[in-house]
Write an enzyme that holds these catalytic residues in place. Structure first.
Site, PDB file in Angstrom:
ATOM      1  N   LYS A 186       0.842  -1.197   0.000  1.00 48.11           N
ATOM      2  CA  LYS A 186       0.000   0.000   0.000  1.00 48.11           C
ATOM      3  C   LYS A 186       0.882   1.253   0.000  1.00 48.11           C
ATOM      4  CE  LYS A 186      -2.050   2.589   3.173  1.00 48.11           C
ATOM      5  NZ  LYS A 186      -2.101   3.891   2.490  1.00 48.11           N
ATOM      6  N   GLU A 261      10.765   1.717   9.772  1.00 46.32           N
ATOM      7  CA  GLU A 261      11.639   2.868   9.483  1.00 46.32           C
ATOM      8  C   GLU A 261      10.810   4.114   9.748  1.00 46.32           C
ATOM      9  OE1 GLU A 261      13.457   2.603   5.649  1.00 46.32           O
ATOM     10  OE2 GLU A 261      14.572   0.822   6.222  1.00 46.32           O
ATOM     11  N   CYS A 295      13.097  12.060   5.704  1.00 46.22           N
ATOM     12  CA  CYS A 295      13.341  11.651   7.094  1.00 46.22           C
ATOM     13  C   CYS A 295      14.779  11.920   7.516  1.00 46.22           C
ATOM     14  CB  CYS A 295      13.015  10.170   7.253  1.00 46.22           C
ATOM     15  SG  CYS A 295      13.882   9.141   6.060  1.00 46.22           S
ATOM     16  N   GLU A 396       9.390  16.329  15.218  1.00 44.93           N
ATOM     17  CA  GLU A 396       9.637  16.261  13.776  1.00 44.93           C
ATOM     18  C   GLU A 396       8.652  17.173  13.042  1.00 44.93           C
ATOM     19  OE1 GLU A 396       8.594  12.678  11.618  1.00 44.93           O
ATOM     20  OE2 GLU A 396      10.494  12.767  10.532  1.00 44.93           O
TER      21      GLU A 396
HETATM   22  P1  NDP Z   1       2.315   7.919   8.174  1.00 44.00           P
HETATM   23  O1  NDP Z   1       2.830   7.142   9.311  1.00 44.00           O
HETATM   24  O2  NDP Z   1       1.148   8.790   8.378  1.00 44.00           O
HETATM   25  O3  NDP Z   1       1.946   6.972   6.952  1.00 44.00           O
HETATM   26  C1  NDP Z   1       2.847   6.056   6.365  1.00 44.00           C
HETATM   27  C2  NDP Z   1       2.059   4.984   5.650  1.00 44.00           C
HETATM   28  O4  NDP Z   1       1.319   4.238   6.605  1.00 44.00           O
HETATM   29  C3  NDP Z   1       1.019   5.536   4.680  1.00 44.00           C
HETATM   30  O5  NDP Z   1       0.872   4.638   3.599  1.00 44.00           O
HETATM   31  C4  NDP Z   1      -0.226   5.557   5.537  1.00 44.00           C
HETATM   32  O6  NDP Z   1      -1.391   5.568   4.767  1.00 44.00           O
HETATM   33  C5  NDP Z   1      -0.058   4.259   6.314  1.00 44.00           C
HETATM   34  N1  NDP Z   1      -0.779   4.179   7.568  1.00 44.00           N
HETATM   35  C6  NDP Z   1      -1.247   5.177   8.349  1.00 44.00           C
HETATM   36  N2  NDP Z   1      -1.865   4.669   9.447  1.00 44.00           N
HETATM   37  C7  NDP Z   1      -1.780   3.314   9.364  1.00 44.00           C
HETATM   38  C8  NDP Z   1      -2.214   2.235  10.184  1.00 44.00           C
HETATM   39  N3  NDP Z   1      -2.854   2.429  11.326  1.00 44.00           N
HETATM   40  N4  NDP Z   1      -1.949   0.977   9.786  1.00 44.00           N
HETATM   41  C9  NDP Z   1      -1.268   0.750   8.653  1.00 44.00           C
HETATM   42  N5  NDP Z   1      -0.855   1.729   7.812  1.00 44.00           N
HETATM   43  C10 NDP Z   1      -1.084   3.002   8.171  1.00 44.00           C
HETATM   44  O7  NDP Z   1       3.561   8.752   7.618  1.00 44.00           O
HETATM   45  P2  NDP Z   1       3.561   9.818   6.458  1.00 44.00           P
HETATM   46  O8  NDP Z   1       3.003   9.222   5.213  1.00 44.00           O
HETATM   47  O9  NDP Z   1       2.976  11.075   6.988  1.00 44.00           O
HETATM   48  O10 NDP Z   1       5.123   9.988   6.200  1.00 44.00           O
HETATM   49  C11 NDP Z   1       5.922  10.851   6.911  1.00 44.00           C
HETATM   50  C12 NDP Z   1       6.679  10.124   8.004  1.00 44.00           C
HETATM   51  O11 NDP Z   1       7.456   9.088   7.458  1.00 44.00           O
HETATM   52  C13 NDP Z   1       7.659  11.031   8.714  1.00 44.00           C
HETATM   53  O12 NDP Z   1       7.581  10.815  10.098  1.00 44.00           O
HETATM   54  C14 NDP Z   1       8.989  10.579   8.200  1.00 44.00           C
HETATM   55  O13 NDP Z   1      10.066  10.830   9.058  1.00 44.00           O
HETATM   56  C15 NDP Z   1       8.762   9.120   8.024  1.00 44.00           C
HETATM   57  N6  NDP Z   1       9.745   8.569   7.093  1.00 44.00           N
HETATM   58  C16 NDP Z   1      10.720   7.738   7.592  1.00 44.00           C
HETATM   59  C17 NDP Z   1      11.709   7.247   6.750  1.00 44.00           C
HETATM   60  C18 NDP Z   1      12.770   6.313   7.264  1.00 44.00           C
HETATM   61  O14 NDP Z   1      13.403   5.672   6.440  1.00 44.00           O
HETATM   62  N7  NDP Z   1      12.998   6.202   8.546  1.00 44.00           N
HETATM   63  C19 NDP Z   1      11.758   7.616   5.330  1.00 44.00           C
HETATM   64  C20 NDP Z   1      10.683   8.477   4.928  1.00 44.00           C
HETATM   65  C21 NDP Z   1       9.715   8.929   5.790  1.00 44.00           C
HETATM   66  P3  NDP Z   1      -2.087   6.985   4.396  1.00 44.00           P
HETATM   67  O15 NDP Z   1      -1.055   7.871   3.845  1.00 44.00           O
HETATM   68  O16 NDP Z   1      -3.074   6.596   3.408  1.00 44.00           O
HETATM   69  O17 NDP Z   1      -2.636   7.476   5.694  1.00 44.00           O
END
Ligand code: NDP
Length: 492
Positions: A186, A261, A295, A396
């Protein structure tokens, strides 16, 4: 772009649908979500709002593909992955434009970084799987030999965020399928387009149906259904720390293998003995690339007191020169933030900074781009803070906002760098080798860059400590995550 005699034609897409069992299909309940273009603030398409039933369909397709895919020779898997990589390269322009339209990042950035990296992910893991060996141990004196089988797990889930959409989506999918698993994936609901196009590319590359299944929808419903599904045995997740914690809670009683991550609040530590010009140019990049929505961005800048005033003047001048504009314009350095909601979150942090007596050295305001007045544009922002403990130095923000503050000694800066709940990466600017080693050892992070930033070699482990995650991906670490080790002991 790779130069090949014949380019495979990828048919033009009509609208975003789920990719299940090698076919594009509508969500079972016919529910749809709006897809926004951040550069204009307008809806430009619909995406499936998939339900549990769609996830179950994807799981069933993956489950029935698994016996055959897991028995496919690694040469054949490698061939298909490399073909996918070539097709991604052949579709560079189209994919970069799609990524930019969905995410707001400059097309130039998507063309230089996101799409080539997605292609590299498939090429790298296509090659890596041919070199992935397991260990063996002769038990001398006991007439026995132990060897380890590395077996694919089965059906695995891959969930990725919106900031580097295809780049991070493929970072998970490529090693998962290279290792012989079948995938239910997803992408973020905010940036579904390139994940959608990946389906066509995988079909054209000859990936057997059901090996990769892509379901679109909300995290809290579609994502949650993947996490909760008892038949999906491992989850590779990149996203926010709060979401990661929620996923861990659901996955733990199901004994799922988990790679998380998560977020970062990374220190960028600048000593007076560094190569100044190189540091300055790279620090602008590490602060504001992708609108600061990486990130790994160095969002807390600590500068040795003896060069602090000079740095402040030079850095602010360079940041003011960055051009905020429409992502398709070649001169644009900073595009649009990903969504209205995210834009508001970042703006709220600027207000928090003011309330905390942070001094805004530049930026802090919405930018109105002519012709795109409803887009989510923000000036790159530099805030001088007086304490490492303030909220904008601890939480963040994930936007084009960095803080700066001076430090007097190595001991002091090390303590400030580590005094944060996150532990993803750190950047260090110095030419002192002994200090480099002392600090690299003591920084509480998963990745340390010395005199550079975001230089990635796909063979290296990637991941964070503390609230930045659990586990490592990258190189053979990813192949280890996506396989189960089984030891076999033979007495002869
Ligand atoms: P989210 O945690 O909101 O979402 C990440 C993914 O998880 C999306 O596909 C989201 O869907 C999905 N999701 C949300 N809630 C759930 C749930 N309860 N169960 C399963 N899946 C879920 O993060 P963001 O998309 O806002 O991304 C930004 C974040 O990602 C920042 O904190 C950033 O630091 C981190 N990040 C970390 C990286 C690393 O390598 N450590 C690299 C890049 C980003 P939907 O979008 O449809 O809500």
């Amino acid at each position: 772009m790779a130069n090949r005699e014949k380019q495979d034609e990828i048919p033009a897409s009509t609208g975003i649908r789920n990719y299940i069992n090698g076919q594009y299909i509508n969500p079972i309940q016919d529910n749809w979500l709006d897809n926004y273009c951040p550069a204009t603030g307008e809806v430009y398409g619909k995406i499936p709002n998939s339900s549990k039933a769609d996830v179950e369909n994807a799981h069933l397709a993956a489950k029935s593909a698994f016996p055959s895919w897991s028995q496919t020779t690694f040469e054949e898997r490698s061939r298909i992955l490399i073909k996918i990589s070539e097709l991604l390269e052949d579709n560079l322009q189209r994919l970069a434009e799609a990524e930019s339209k969905d995410n707001g990042k400059p097309v130039s950035l998507a063309k230089e970084v996101d799409i080539p990296r997605a292609a590299s992910n498939f090429r790298f893991f296509g090659n890596a799987i041919t070199q992935f060996a397991s260990e063996s141990h002769e038990s001398v004196g006991q007439d026995a030999i132990n060897f380890t089988l590395r077996q694919p797990i089965g059906v695995v889930g891959c969930i990725s965020p919106w900031n580097l959409p295809l780049y991070l989506f493929t970072w998970k999918i490529a090693p998962a399928i290279a290792a012989g698993n079948c995938v239910v994936a997803k992408p973020s609901e905010v940036t579904p387009m390139t994940a959608y196009l990946l389906g066509e590319i995988c079909t054209a590359a000859g990936l057997p149906k059901g090996v990769l299944n892509i379901v679109h929808g909300l995290g809290t419903t579609t994502g949650q259904a993947i996490i909760e599904h008892p038949g999906i045995k491992a989850i590779s997740f990149t996203g926010g720390t709060a979401t990661g914690a929620q996923i861990a809670k659901v996955a733990a009683p199901l004994f799922k293998k988990l790679s998380l991550e998560l977020g970062g609040k990374n220190p960028n530590i600048i000593f007076a003995d560094c190569d100044y010009d190189d540091m300055l140019t790279t620090t602008v990049r590490s602060s504001f690339s992708n609108q600061g929505q990486i990130c790994l961005c160095g969002s807390r800048i600590f500068v040795e007191a003896s060069i602090y005033d000079k740095f402040k003047t030079d850095f602010v001048a360079k940041v003011k020169a960055l051009k905020v504009g429409h992502p398709s314009e070649a001169s644009t350095n900073i595009g649009a933030l990903v969504s209205k909601q995210h834009f508001k979150k970042v703006m709220d942090y600027i207000e928090i900074a003011k309330a905390e007596h942070g001094k805004i050295l530049c930026g802090g305001n919405k930018v109105v781009v002519k012709g795109y007045e409803n887009g989510y544009y923000l000036e790159p922002t530099v805030i001088e803070v007086v304490s490492n403990d303030c909220r904008i130095n601890q939480e963040e923000i994930f936007g084009p906002v960095v803080t700066i503050m001076p430090f007097e000694s190595e001991v002091e800066v090390l303590e400030m760098a580590n005094k944060v709940k996150y532990g993803l990466s750190a950047t260090l600017w110095t030419n002192d080798l002994k200090r480099t080693m002392r600090m690299a050892n003591q920084l509480q992070v998963g990745i340390v860059w010395i005199n550079t930033w975001m230089m990635r070699d796909l063979r290296t482990p990637f991941g964070g400590v503390k609230a930045s995650g659990i586990g490592r991906e990258g190189g053979f670490e990813a192949l280890r995550f996506f396989t189960e080790a089984k030891n076999v002991c033979i007495k002869y």
